[in-house]
Design a protein around this motif. Structure first.
Motif, short mmCIF file in Angstrom:
data_model
loop_
_atom_site.label_atom_id
_atom_site.label_comp_id
_atom_site.label_asym_id
_atom_site.label_seq_id
_atom_site.Cartn_x
_atom_site.Cartn_y
_atom_site.Cartn_z
N CYS A 1 27.36 14.31 -0.50
CA CYS A 1 27.18 13.12 0.34
C CYS A 1 25.73 12.64 0.41
CB CYS A 1 27.68 13.40 1.74
SG CYS A 1 29.40 13.92 1.76
N HIS B 1 31.50 10.13 -2.95
CA HIS B 1 30.49 11.17 -2.78
C HIS B 1 31.06 12.58 -2.96
CE1 HIS B 1 31.07 10.62 1.89
NE2 HIS B 1 32.08 11.27 1.36
N SER C 1 35.95 8.26 4.15
CA SER C 1 34.72 7.49 4.40
C SER C 1 34.53 6.39 3.35
CB SER C 1 33.49 8.40 4.35
OG SER C 1 33.66 9.49 5.20
N ARG D 1 44.21 15.47 -1.68
CA ARG D 1 43.05 14.66 -1.98
C ARG D 1 43.26 13.94 -3.30
NH1 ARG D 1 39.37 13.56 1.98
NH2 ARG D 1 37.22 14.07 1.46
N CYS E 1 32.66 17.12 -0.22
CA CYS E 1 32.66 16.56 1.14
C CYS E 1 33.67 17.29 2.01
CB CYS E 1 32.93 15.05 1.13
SG CYS E 1 33.00 14.36 2.80
N CYS F 1 37.37 10.02 -0.58
CA CYS F 1 37.21 10.44 0.82
C CYS F 1 37.56 9.26 1.72
CB CYS F 1 35.77 10.86 1.03
SG CYS F 1 35.34 11.23 2.73
ZN LIG Z 1 33.40 12.21 2.56
#
Ligand SMILES: [Zn+2]
Ligand SMILES: [Zn+2]
Length: 347
Positions: free
Chosen positions: A89, A63, A43, A339, A159, A41
């Motif tokens: 997450c 996550h 993040s 992804r 996520c 991700c």
């Molecule tokens: Zn994420």
């Protein structure tokens, strides 16, 4: 305690590299999972590089976790050894505030515990995420997943999937709604698939003309090239709902102008600088500009069940964990459809 292999960032400027740490032994309500795949991700990158501040090193990101249960505590009811399981997450929250009682643990008034870079509620230390061989969490924060879908493509649902599913559900998107999804990346591609599956008329808003074919394959009914002023003008006041997945700086007003009366634009991407929105762009046409953060545990389970029933997964590129630093660079260039997912057997 069990020694767990992982990949960690040791500082904001050091690449992710092998590291190991101790995971707790399962407590009575804990589930221990061998991680099979972990999604990558944006993040993760922000945190590993301390771009949001507050990163505690060493940092083990990740996550979007799927795997198999290898041990359970004595009181665990939901899982048995050998079951598939997932963690998103969150790994804990206070469970007592109004938000937690409503299943909105992501908005826990006392602070939920993130899967990585958070303090454990019991003071035992920092949470380490899914770029690791195994994870231990309370069964309330462990989700069940179908064995009918390809596991590696399920991981990003934890996520990217829930982040886009939750606002579509909250604003009750369905048949008869004109929905636009802004940005075709990890979040956007899930937004298109989910909105289309709910019966909405979906328009992809993208500044990359070459993504039109992909957008249509993912389920978008229309495509608007946002770098073309004529195409942008043609969709003035046409959408009921815009899902804004873009985390790079962009002018919200361009998109607010595409909303009909009572239209809602929801941000799930987080640009680095505050947005400038004149009040009149909201006052006229009674428009709303809103935000949404992942989803609570009940809704995350609902999303996983929904995706299993509708055969929805993420489009993924599976990587070896030694290529994670290259994957970050490619992610920054938008060079992934859509992804990255780490095959944890490569750790
Ligand atoms: Zn994420
Ligand atoms: Zn709470």
């Amino acid at each position: 305690m069990s020694n767990t292999k992982a990949y960690a960032a040791q500082s904001a400027t050091s690449p992710l590299a092998p590291w190991s740490f101790e995971r707790r032994a399962p407590k009575p309500h804990d589930v221990q999972i061998e991680i099979l795949y972990c999604g990558v991700c944006h993040s993760d990158l922000h945190t590993a590089r301390n771009e949001w501040g507050g990163t505690i090193y060493p940092n083990v990101p990740g996550h979007e976790i799927v795997g198999r249960v290898t041990a359970i505590g004595d009181h665990v009811k939901k899982f048995k050894v050998g079951d598939l399981a997932a963690i998103g997450c969150l790994v804990d929250s206070c469970r007592e505030c109004d938000n937690c009682k409503e299943g909105l643990e992501q908005y826990c008034s006392n602070g939920s515990v993130g899967t990585y870079n958070s303090q454990e509620k019991d003071g035992s230390g920092i949470t380490y995420g899914g770029y690791s061989k195994s994870i231990v969490a309370h069964e309330d924060f462990v989700l069940t997943i179908s064995d009918k879908l390809p596991l590696e493509a399920v991981a990003p649902l934890l996520c990217a999937g829930i982040t886009t599913y939750s606002p579509l559900r909250h604003w009750k998107i369905g048949k008869g709604h004109k929905v636009a999804v802004l940005g075709l990346g990890g979040l956007g591609h899930m937004g298109v698939k989910l909105a289309a599956s709910m019966g909405a008329d979906v328009t992809m808003l993208s500044h990359t003309a070459s993504k039109q074919k992909d957008a249509e394959r993912l389920g978008a009914h229309h495509f608007v090239l946002t770098s073309d002023a004529e195409q942008v003008k043609a969709v003035t006041k046409t959408f009921d709902f815009i899902l804004d997945t873009v985390s790079a700086e962009h002018d919200y007003n361009v998109y607010l102008n595409m909303l009909k009366t009572d239209g809602v634009m929801v941000c799930v991407g987080a640009p680095p600088a505050p947005a400038k929105v004149p009040a009149f762009n909201l006052i006229l046409n009674r428009r709303s500009l809103a935000g949404s953060l992942i989803g609570g545990l009940p809704e995350t389970q609902e999303m996983l069940d929904y995706c299993a029933a509708h055969n929805i997964v993420s489009d993924v590129e599976v990587i070896n964990i030694k290529d994670i630093n290259d994957a970050y660079e490619r992610m920054l260039k938008g060079d992934v459809r859509y992804r990255f997912v780490i095959d944890m057997s490569t750790l």
